[in-house]
Design an enzyme around this catalytic site. Structure first.
Site, PDB file in Angstrom:
ATOM      1  CB  CYS A 142      -0.829  -0.127   1.023  1.00 53.10           C
ATOM      2  SG  CYS A 142      -2.040   1.465   1.348  1.00 53.10           S
ATOM      3  CB  CYS A 198      -3.098   3.856   6.177  1.00 52.45           C
ATOM      4  SG  CYS A 198      -4.722   2.933   6.515  1.00 52.45           S
ATOM      5  CB  CYS A 229      -2.254  -2.626   7.580  1.00 53.44           C
ATOM      6  SG  CYS A 229      -3.505  -3.322   6.534  1.00 53.44           S
ATOM      7  CB  CYS A 280      -7.862  -0.817   0.838  1.00 56.24           C
ATOM      8  SG  CYS A 280      -7.261  -1.454   2.278  1.00 56.24           S
ATOM      9  CD  GLN A 312     -14.931 -14.594  12.864  1.00 57.91           C
ATOM     10  OE1 GLN A 312     -14.149 -13.422  12.581  1.00 57.91           O
ATOM     11  NE2 GLN A 312     -14.823 -15.178  14.150  1.00 57.91           N
ATOM     12  CE1 TYR A 367     -20.818 -13.524  25.187  1.00 58.82           C
ATOM     13  CE2 TYR A 367     -19.865 -15.840  25.427  1.00 58.82           C
ATOM     14  CZ  TYR A 367     -20.217 -14.407  26.113  1.00 58.82           C
ATOM     15  OH  TYR A 367     -20.055 -14.251  27.338  1.00 58.82           O
ATOM     16  CD  GLU A 406     -25.799 -12.770  19.812  1.00 67.13           C
ATOM     17  OE1 GLU A 406     -25.707 -11.528  20.222  1.00 67.13           O
ATOM     18  OE2 GLU A 406     -24.770 -13.757  19.528  1.00 67.13           O
ATOM     19  CG  ASP A 428     -16.878 -16.707  18.351  1.00 59.94           C
ATOM     20  OD1 ASP A 428     -15.750 -16.147  18.888  1.00 59.94           O
ATOM     21  OD2 ASP A 428     -17.111 -16.845  17.322  1.00 59.94           O
ATOM     22  CB  CYS A 442     -10.909 -11.787  17.901  1.00 60.82           C
ATOM     23  SG  CYS A 442     -11.944 -11.206  19.151  1.00 60.82           S
TER      24      CYS A 442
END
Length: 448
Positions: free
Chosen positions: A64, A70, A73, A155, A279, A308, A329, A374, A401
């Site tokens: 990039c 930016c 990332c 991007c 995801q 979840y 949920e 999750d 995550c």
């Protein structure tokens, strides 16, 4: 010399007689640098890169042109083989340091098939900025550590189908003179541009996040977008009139086409709306699901509790191998979507319950064979962990995550001898960033 990478993405070096840890953004392990200290604490310091004296063998040219500005990332200058090695180490270190697991059972990370072009959803803030004497509508990510926008027309990490739309929609907003929102004065209407794409179907859903719906010729322009870009299946308007950093408001209207795109995942079809959680990396999510199914080796008689559960992304594929799946949920809209997705795929052995996970766990009539959790990045609340221990399911599957909160919660689940951690599988869902996904498997220990 930069020695390694931190979980936040900064390079890590040492400084002074006490070899204090120094965090330096925009650096790569193996770089020899000069840096300026900007903050010094008793146990660590932060510094700013001044000069790259000798580049690391792991340093590459970013894909990039604005990667150095930016904030989207952190790791584009880092060779991908080192990225996945650093993520593997991040998981091992978190489980050892936070979870207190000695020699944690961490498998080799699942690397992404491609470290670029993988994001199936992007959401860009918009702004007006004067350029060459006239105001230009700009969209992009914020500059590192600021709220100053870095303008993008493409991007390299987003799905390539979205690249031509970004520049075209920005230009149309400018030509139509739609008022762009100013976060300082709270004037204007158009706040964000959100785009989603089905990686398997190539269907695209466009959503404008706005303060109100007082937008001239919106219907005609939305129809023009669908006509000019055949992949678009719907254009939506999300209303967020609050003075907040939260992107989406509660109300979403479909202006033209469908309020959802269709995606194929694990051999099933899913309807995905503007603000649905799904995801970001479709292919890696499928790869991790395959790991889960292989590890569980379901025989068709098991009851699985999916906490979840969202729109049923994991519940529905698992239901094809189990006797019954119950999804829990808190978000009512997600549950409605999960029920609709079950009907879409003719899956009848799954039910969904709406409410806080800790409350729903506490009122289950029977002990399930397997509980899958999750949670969001903050992990499970103390109340959820307590209910998991109280439920006494023979097997737990924890998808995460955030290695830090995963390690914290696994420590609580295992420290009393109730469960044993048997396996952790990391997977790279977010190439070019420091983020890493994991799934952990636990087995309940028989009382002695």
């Amino acid at each position: 010399m930069i020695a390694n990478l931190s979980p936040t993405g900064d390079g890590v070096g040492r400084w002074g007689e006490d070899q204090r840890v120094v965090f330096v953004p925009d650096t790569v392990p193996g770089d020899r640098i000069s840096a300026r200290l900007v903050r010094v604490k008793p146990k660590y310091a932060n510094a700013q890169l001044q000069e790259l004296l000798e580049p690391s063998t792991y340093r590459i040219r970013p894909h990039c042109i604005v990667a150095d500005k930016c904030g989207g990332c952190q790791w584009q200058p880092v060779d991908y083989t080192y990225q996945i090695s650093a993520k593997q180490d991040q998981v091992v270190q978190a489980l050892g340091r936070i979870g207190k697991f000695q020699d944690p059972p961490v498998d080799e990370i699942l690397a992404a098939p491609s470290p670029l072009g993988y994001r199936n959803k992007v959401t860009y803030p918009l702004t007006n900025r004067r350029s060459h004497g006239e105001k230009k509508v700009q969209a992009g990510y914020y500059r590192k550590g600021s709220h100053r926008l870095v303008n993008l027309n493409q991007c390299p990490v987003q799905d390539p189908h979205l690249d031509p739309l970004l520049a075209a929609i920005k230009q149309d907003i400018q030509d139509l003179e739609w008022p762009v929102y100013n976060e300082k004065t709270h004037e204007g209407i158009i706040r964000h541009l959100s785009m989603r794409v089905g990686r398997r179907t190539e269907e695209i859903l466009i959503t404008l996040v706005v303060c109100n719906d007082d937008i001239p010729v919106l219907g005609a322009q939305a129809a023009a977008w669908m006509r000019d870009h055949p992949g678009i299946v719907g254009v939506c308007l999300n209303i967020n009139s609050e003075r907040t950093n939260r992107i989406f408001g509660k109300r979403t209207d479909c202006i033209v086409g469908r309020p959802y795109l269709v995606e194929e995942f694990a051999g099933l079809q899913f309807h995905i709306r503007a603000n649905t959680f799904f995801q970001i990396h479709t292919e890696q999510a499928e790869a991790l699901l395959e790991v889960i199914l292989a590890e569980l080796n379901l025989q068709g008689h098991e009851t699985v509790l999916d906490a979840y559960c969202g729109i049923g992304t994991l519940s529905l594929p698992i239901a094809r191998h189990a006797a019954q799946v119950v999804g829990l949920e808190v978000q009512e809209e997600a549950v409605k979507s999960a029920i609709a997705n079950a009907a879409l795929n003719n899956i009848t052995n799954v039910t969904f319950q709406t409410g806080k996970v800790e409350r729903l766990l506490s009122v289950q009539d029977d002990t399930p064979d397997i509980v899958l959790v999750d949670p969001p990045r903050k992990g499970c609340s103390e109340a959820v962990v307590e209910q998991l221990l109280e439920l006494k399911a023979p097997r737990l599957v924890y998808m995460s995550c955030n290695p830090a909160t995963l390690a914290r919660d696994l420590k609580f689940l295992c420290q009393g001898g109730d469960y044993q951690l048997t396996r952790v599988q990391p997977a790279d869902f977010f190439p070019q960033t420091a983020h890493v996904e994991c799934v952990a498997f636990l087995e309940r220990q028989s009382p002695t």
